[in-house]
Design a protein around this motif. Structure first.
Motif, PDB file in Angstrom:
ATOM      1  N   MET A 169       0.951   9.798  -3.666  1.00 23.67           N
ATOM      2  CA  MET A 169       1.609   9.789  -2.370  1.00 23.67           C
ATOM      3  C   MET A 169       2.455  11.027  -2.216  1.00 23.67           C
ATOM      4  O   MET A 169       3.159  11.426  -3.108  1.00 23.67           O
ATOM      5  N   LYS A 219       3.758  11.406   4.311  1.00 22.84           N
ATOM      6  CA  LYS A 219       4.091  10.109   4.892  1.00 22.84           C
ATOM      7  C   LYS A 219       4.921  10.281   6.149  1.00 22.84           C
ATOM      8  O   LYS A 219       4.699   9.649   7.150  1.00 22.84           O
ATOM      9  N   ASN A 261       4.189  -1.690   1.705  1.00 23.14           N
ATOM     10  CA  ASN A 261       3.057  -1.085   0.972  1.00 23.14           C
ATOM     11  C   ASN A 261       2.919  -1.762  -0.389  1.00 23.14           C
ATOM     12  O   ASN A 261       2.774  -3.014  -0.401  1.00 23.14           O
ATOM     13  N   ASP A 262       2.974  -1.054  -1.481  1.00 25.99           N
ATOM     14  CA  ASP A 262       2.565  -1.607  -2.783  1.00 25.99           C
ATOM     15  C   ASP A 262       3.185  -2.965  -3.136  1.00 25.99           C
ATOM     16  O   ASP A 262       4.382  -3.171  -2.923  1.00 25.99           O
ATOM     17  N   GLN A 271       6.982  -3.073  -1.690  1.00 26.43           N
ATOM     18  CA  GLN A 271       7.599  -1.923  -1.027  1.00 26.43           C
ATOM     19  C   GLN A 271       7.787  -2.273   0.442  1.00 26.43           C
ATOM     20  O   GLN A 271       6.819  -2.623   1.141  1.00 26.43           O
ATOM     21  N   TRP A 328       6.384   3.565   7.030  1.00 23.62           N
ATOM     22  CA  TRP A 328       7.018   3.856   5.746  1.00 23.62           C
ATOM     23  C   TRP A 328       8.375   4.511   6.005  1.00 23.62           C
ATOM     24  O   TRP A 328       8.520   5.324   6.916  1.00 23.62           O
ATOM     25  N   MET A 341      12.752   2.793   1.209  1.00 22.90           N
ATOM     26  CA  MET A 341      12.115   1.665   0.523  1.00 22.90           C
ATOM     27  C   MET A 341      13.106   0.685  -0.095  1.00 22.90           C
ATOM     28  O   MET A 341      14.044   1.068  -0.788  1.00 22.90           O
ATOM     29  N   PHE A 366      11.532   2.591  -5.221  1.00 21.22           N
ATOM     30  CA  PHE A 366      10.078   2.744  -5.235  1.00 21.22           C
ATOM     31  C   PHE A 366       9.450   1.677  -6.151  1.00 21.22           C
ATOM     32  O   PHE A 366      10.129   0.798  -6.673  1.00 21.22           O
ATOM     33  N   SER A 367       8.147   1.817  -6.381  1.00 14.61           N
ATOM     34  CA  SER A 367       7.386   0.761  -7.069  1.00 14.61           C
ATOM     35  C   SER A 367       7.802   0.566  -8.529  1.00 14.61           C
ATOM     36  O   SER A 367       8.335   1.469  -9.163  1.00 14.61           O
ATOM     37  N   ARG A 379       6.806   8.135 -11.741  1.00 14.06           N
ATOM     38  CA  ARG A 379       7.178   6.864 -11.104  1.00 14.06           C
ATOM     39  C   ARG A 379       6.269   5.678 -11.459  1.00 14.06           C
ATOM     40  O   ARG A 379       5.265   5.816 -12.119  1.00 14.06           O
ATOM     41  N   ASP A 380       6.640   4.542 -10.887  1.00 15.30           N
ATOM     42  CA  ASP A 380       5.868   3.294 -10.883  1.00 15.30           C
ATOM     43  C   ASP A 380       5.738   2.669 -12.277  1.00 15.30           C
ATOM     44  O   ASP A 380       4.613   2.401 -12.758  1.00 15.30           O
ATOM     45  N   GLU A 422      -0.845   7.152  -9.556  1.00 18.54           N
ATOM     46  CA  GLU A 422       0.251   6.260  -9.173  1.00 18.54           C
ATOM     47  C   GLU A 422      -0.019   4.849  -9.708  1.00 18.54           C
ATOM     48  O   GLU A 422      -1.147   4.508 -10.060  1.00 18.54           O
ATOM     49  N   CYS A 423       1.003   4.038  -9.716  1.00 17.72           N
ATOM     50  CA  CYS A 423       0.904   2.592  -9.921  1.00 17.72           C
ATOM     51  C   CYS A 423      -0.045   2.158 -11.044  1.00 17.72           C
ATOM     52  O   CYS A 423      -1.039   1.457 -10.797  1.00 17.72           O
ATOM     53  N   TYR A 430      -5.302  -0.830  -2.568  1.00 15.54           N
ATOM     54  CA  TYR A 430      -4.603   0.231  -3.300  1.00 15.54           C
ATOM     55  C   TYR A 430      -3.423  -0.340  -4.073  1.00 15.54           C
ATOM     56  O   TYR A 430      -2.870  -1.389  -3.714  1.00 15.54           O
ATOM     57  N   TRP A 461      -2.497  -3.718  -2.298  1.00 15.67           N
ATOM     58  CA  TRP A 461      -2.022  -3.446  -0.933  1.00 15.67           C
ATOM     59  C   TRP A 461      -3.260  -3.172  -0.087  1.00 15.67           C
ATOM     60  O   TRP A 461      -4.042  -2.285  -0.430  1.00 15.67           O
ATOM     61  N   TRP A 502      -3.468   5.163   2.536  1.00 19.03           N
ATOM     62  CA  TRP A 502      -2.475   6.123   3.048  1.00 19.03           C
ATOM     63  C   TRP A 502      -3.043   7.002   4.148  1.00 19.03           C
ATOM     64  O   TRP A 502      -2.288   7.620   4.898  1.00 19.03           O
TER      65      TRP A 502
HETATM   66  C1  FRU Z   1       1.960   4.171  -3.904  1.00 20.40           C
HETATM   67  C2  FRU Z   1       3.336   4.793  -3.803  1.00 20.40           C
HETATM   68  C3  FRU Z   1       4.039   4.764  -5.151  1.00 20.40           C
HETATM   69  C4  FRU Z   1       5.476   4.830  -4.760  1.00 20.40           C
HETATM   70  C5  FRU Z   1       5.505   4.014  -3.483  1.00 20.40           C
HETATM   71  C6  FRU Z   1       6.517   4.479  -2.470  1.00 20.40           C
HETATM   72  O1  FRU Z   1       1.459   3.728  -2.698  1.00 20.40           O
HETATM   73  O2  FRU Z   1       3.195   6.114  -3.315  1.00 20.40           O
HETATM   74  O3  FRU Z   1       3.635   5.793  -6.032  1.00 20.40           O
HETATM   75  O4  FRU Z   1       6.328   4.310  -5.739  1.00 20.40           O
HETATM   76  O5  FRU Z   1       4.204   4.089  -2.938  1.00 20.40           O
HETATM   77  O6  FRU Z   1       6.593   3.605  -1.405  1.00 20.40           O
END
Ligand code: FRU
Length: 501
Positions: free
Chosen positions: A1, A6, A50-51, A67, A75, A78, A107-108, A178-179, A230-231, A291, A308, A312
């Motif tokens: 992301m 966004k 989202n996630d 999220q 978006w 968060m 975030f996630s 992240r995540d 991600e995630c 996703y 989710w 995106w």
């Molecule tokens: C995935 C993501 C994660 C991030 C979150 C932010 O969709 O981009 O990597 O933590 O969304 O909302």
């Protein structure tokens, strides 16, 4: 992301989607704002989602955090929203669990039950491990804006306290950091954090959730790299009596059909390092709209995932306004061998399968075309069992001539979903493109389970070896189903079942 992307999408929404939403035709549901809201999928009452985050099972409750921007259906800052279900179908939205603070927005991340009080927050505390995203730091372009932090709840997720020592894992200078997905690894009596670090996964270990040691990296030279990683999720699964480790990694963009998608690797993990012999890229779901899926923790050997249900590419501009985005149905993940390789299959869990009541069944074929039902419900499952392999289409249509086409092409050995004429598609140029999926099974018959819910379809083909998830926004409800084959349709059974409510 990409955060800038966004915000770009948000601006586009303000200028375009307002217009396209006004064109949406008459609603069958009373309130036009509710027209596309699914019946058996989770959606937030208001605002953006989202996630899925922090899924954890405790005392008969499935917790789902997510999220969430509670203020606007796009978006933005968060938070972690929160919902609870006892049956994976009915979700009760709770008050917001985590709010942004001086360290950033939320975030996630994941949640665990700290049975042995390793962190010292209390025996059996529910502990959330999440990314703090500091937008001011991001603007300064230091690359230090994403850090991992903790929060805990001593009342089953009802109220939350952020840990005073946050962040527990500061950023070493990686822009995308992240995540965190955390699990207990019994052999080394450690917590393992699986973290997305730009173009690879980094594993960390900890005895107390507060101090983290880097163990290893995985993936720079392996897998799909069309976008940022991600995630992630690291899952021990059984296959014929031995443990294999599955590493899920969402990437955006870079999906086989554009935009956001989840890939996975099957391999081994020894508490320090993940290794795989996989050379082929494996997609968990080939459709455009699944996703950031990860699995529930504290569920022992049950591997239950939720994703989710968006992408995106257009998530910020789909034609819903009061709320935006749903989750997929929860799915059971399992390993299955095809040729010499292990694949992850996804199927509906028993709770969801049994929430449908049979409406109509057909047990003999004979013609090239079969009209399954007219005036079909908005939430149903269609099962096609053992259809002799041939090219065919399942067409959902409505009184204004819109069509969603789900099918199989024998010459290419591919499933597809074509939503070009399915209703509202003009909000994004990528949305109307046909999505394709490789058929992995070599069975001489094709079996499909299609879960339809107002504005989404989830295709589970060949026992979940190939799956596709897709949104669609018809002006009028899809009221008819036809199955059309290249040749005469020969099958064991075709059945439609209605969601019980
Ligand atoms: C995935 C993501 C994660 C991030 C979150 C932010 O969709 O981009 O990597 O933590 O969304 O909302």
């Amino acid at each position: 992301m990409n955060i800038t992307k966004k915000f770009g999408a948000v601006m586009l929404f303000l200028s375009v989607a307002g217009g396209s939403f006004a064109q949406v035709g008459q609603s069958t549901k009373q309130d036009p704002e509710e027209k596309y809201r699914p019946i058996y999928h989770f959606t937030p009452k208001h605002g953006w989602m989202n996630d899925p985050n922090g899924m954890v099972y405790l005392n008969g409750n499935y917790h789902l955090f997510f999220q969430h921007n509670p203020e606007k259906p796009v978006w933005g800052p968060m938070h972690w929203g929160h919902a609870i279900s006892k049956d994976l179908i009915h979700w009760d939205e709770q008050k917001i669990a985590l709010y942004p603070d001086s360290l950033g927005t939320i975030f996630s991340g994941s949640a665990v039950i700290d049975k042995d009080n390793t962190a010292g927050f209390g025996k059996g505390a529910m502990v959330a491990i999440f990314t703090h995203h500091n937008h001011a730091e991001e603007d300064r372009k230091t690359g230090l804006h994403q850090n991992q932090s903790l929060a805990y709840s001593l009342d089953n997720g009802g109220s939350w306290t952020k840990y005073r020592g946050n962040p527990v894992l500061p950023n070493p200078g990686i822009w995308d950091f992240r995540d965190p997905k955390v699990m207990w690894f019994e052999q080394t009596k450690s917590w393992i954090m699986t973290l997305a670090t730009k173009d690879c996964i980094t594993f960390y270990s900890s005895r107390d959730l507060k101090t983290w040691k880097k163990e290893s990296e995985f993936g720079k030279q392996v897998g799909a790299h069309g976008g940022v990683w991600e995630c992630p999720d690291l899952i021990p699964m059984q296959y014929k009596g031995s443990t294999k480790w599955v590493l899920l990694v969402s990437i955006n963009p870079g999906g086989p059909n554009g935009g956001s998608v989840t890939q996975y690797f099957v391999g081994d993990f020894d508490g320090h390092q993940f290794r795989t012999a996989d050379t082929k890229i494996k997609w968990l779901d080939w459709g455009p709209d699944n996703y950031a899926g990860v699995t529930w923790s504290n569920l022992w050997d049950r591997h239950l995932m939720i994703g989710w249900m968006s992408n995106w590419q257009y998530a910020n501009v789909v034609p819903t306004n009061r709320w935006r985005s749903a989750s997929t149905i929860p799915r059971t993940l399992a390993l299955e061998k095809v040729g010499q390789s292990l694949y992850v299959s996804s199927t509906a869990p028993k709770e969801i399968e049994s929430a449908f009541r049979p409406l109509k069944k057909y047990s003999t074929g004979g013609n090239k075309e079969l009209t399954i039902a007219e005036n079909i419900p908005q939430a149903y499952r269609l099962d096609i069992n053992k259809l002799k392999r041939q090219s065919f289409k399942v067409i959902l249509s409505n009184e204004v001539g819109e069509e969603l086409v789900i099918g199989y092409r024998q010459d290419k050995n591919e499933y597809f979903i074509d939503r070009a004429k399915s209703g509202e598609v003009s909000f994004n140029a990528e949305f109307p493109k046909t999505a394709f999926a490789e058929r992995l099974s070599d069975n001489s018959t094709v079996s499909l389970n299609l879960y339809v819910d107002v504005s989404s379809v989830e295709l589970f083909a060949d026992g979940g070896l190939t799956t596709m998830t897709s949104l669609f926004f018809p002006k009028k409800p899809m009221s008819q189903i036809r199955i059309i084959g290249d040749q005469k349709l020969k099958f064991q059974e075709i059945a439609i079942s209605e969601f019980k409510k």
